[in-house]
Design a protein around this motif. Sequence first.
Motif, PDB file in Angstrom:
ATOM      1  N   PHE A   1      -6.902 -18.080   9.798  1.00  0.00           N
ATOM      2  CA  PHE A   1      -7.026 -17.044   8.770  1.00  0.00           C
ATOM      3  C   PHE A   1      -6.784 -15.656   9.352  1.00  0.00           C
ATOM      4  N   GLU A   2      -6.099 -14.821   8.571  1.00  0.00           N
ATOM      5  CA  GLU A   2      -5.963 -13.395   8.872  1.00  0.00           C
ATOM      6  C   GLU A   2      -6.076 -12.641   7.558  1.00  0.00           C
ATOM      7  N   GLY A   3      -6.884 -11.583   7.548  1.00  0.00           N
ATOM      8  CA  GLY A   3      -7.039 -10.751   6.356  1.00  0.00           C
ATOM      9  C   GLY A   3      -6.652  -9.316   6.660  1.00  0.00           C
ATOM     10  N   PHE A   4      -6.008  -8.667   5.672  1.00  0.00           N
ATOM     11  CA  PHE A   4      -5.498  -7.310   5.871  1.00  0.00           C
ATOM     12  C   PHE A   4      -5.821  -6.447   4.666  1.00  0.00           C
ATOM     13  N   GLU A   5      -6.369  -5.256   4.919  1.00  0.00           N
ATOM     14  CA  GLU A   5      -6.555  -4.282   3.852  1.00  0.00           C
ATOM     15  C   GLU A   5      -5.359  -3.342   3.860  1.00  0.00           C
ATOM     16  N   SER A   6      -4.776  -3.130   2.708  1.00  0.00           N
ATOM     17  CA  SER A   6      -3.599  -2.287   2.593  1.00  0.00           C
ATOM     18  C   SER A   6      -3.959  -0.825   2.844  1.00  0.00           C
ATOM     19  N   VAL A   7      -3.179  -0.163   3.699  1.00  0.00           N
ATOM     20  CA  VAL A   7      -3.371   1.256   3.948  1.00  0.00           C
ATOM     21  C   VAL A   7      -2.213   2.080   3.388  1.00  0.00           C
ATOM     22  N   LEU A   8      -1.129   1.393   3.014  1.00  0.00           N
ATOM     23  CA  LEU A   8       0.014   2.054   2.399  1.00  0.00           C
ATOM     24  C   LEU A   8       0.745   1.023   1.560  1.00  0.00           C
ATOM     25  N   SER A   9       1.035   1.360   0.324  1.00  0.00           N
ATOM     26  CA  SER A   9       1.742   0.467  -0.578  1.00  0.00           C
ATOM     27  C   SER A   9       2.789   1.271  -1.340  1.00  0.00           C
ATOM     28  N   LEU A  10       4.033   0.822  -1.288  1.00  0.00           N
ATOM     29  CA  LEU A  10       5.124   1.519  -1.964  1.00  0.00           C
ATOM     30  C   LEU A  10       5.811   0.586  -2.945  1.00  0.00           C
ATOM     31  N   THR A  11       6.277   1.120  -4.035  1.00  0.00           N
ATOM     32  CA  THR A  11       7.114   0.387  -4.977  1.00  0.00           C
ATOM     33  C   THR A  11       8.501   1.048  -4.962  1.00  0.00           C
ATOM     34  N   PRO A  12       9.514   0.376  -5.506  1.00  0.00           N
ATOM     35  CA  PRO A  12      10.863   0.967  -5.480  1.00  0.00           C
ATOM     36  C   PRO A  12      10.867   2.401  -6.010  1.00  0.00           C
ATOM     37  N   GLY A  13      11.501   3.274  -5.263  1.00  0.00           N
ATOM     38  CA  GLY A  13      11.611   4.670  -5.668  1.00  0.00           C
ATOM     39  C   GLY A  13      10.494   5.567  -5.169  1.00  0.00           C
ATOM     40  N   GLU A  14       9.438   4.990  -4.641  1.00  0.00           N
ATOM     41  CA  GLU A  14       8.320   5.787  -4.127  1.00  0.00           C
ATOM     42  C   GLU A  14       8.558   6.161  -2.666  1.00  0.00           C
ATOM     43  N   LYS A  15       7.969   7.268  -2.262  1.00  0.00           N
ATOM     44  CA  LYS A  15       7.977   7.692  -0.854  1.00  0.00           C
ATOM     45  C   LYS A  15       6.548   7.787  -0.392  1.00  0.00           C
ATOM     46  N   ALA A  16       6.342   7.534   0.877  1.00  0.00           N
ATOM     47  CA  ALA A  16       5.005   7.657   1.447  1.00  0.00           C
ATOM     48  C   ALA A  16       4.557   9.107   1.382  1.00  0.00           C
TER      49      ALA A  16
END
Length: 111
Positions: free
Chosen positions: A95-110
Amino acid sequence: MFIATNRFKVKHGSETEFERVWRERDTYIAAVPGFVAFDLCRGAEKEDHTLYISHTVWASKADFEAWTKSEAFRLAHRDAGSSSNRVNYIGGPEFEGFESVLSLTPGEKAA
């Protein structure tokens, strides 16, 4: 968002059976609060196994943890290891679990 994965090292010759078990099982997950998506992924072939991961996406880590304590989780895993689900593994799932720290959708910029 929380991503939960399990790595499976499936011995060569057992890949078809491994995929069949996942395709035919009822996961009881679709109606669980916070569930977003599921994928079963086949990875690299190594000398003695093929790597797979199960990959679930959850709205939050709390939603994932609630799933692991639920009746739906118990039902989804009740036949694990039964004779109808025999697959040759090397070791158990990892098992490995990850909390998202950055999520982008098409057209988005960080930001």
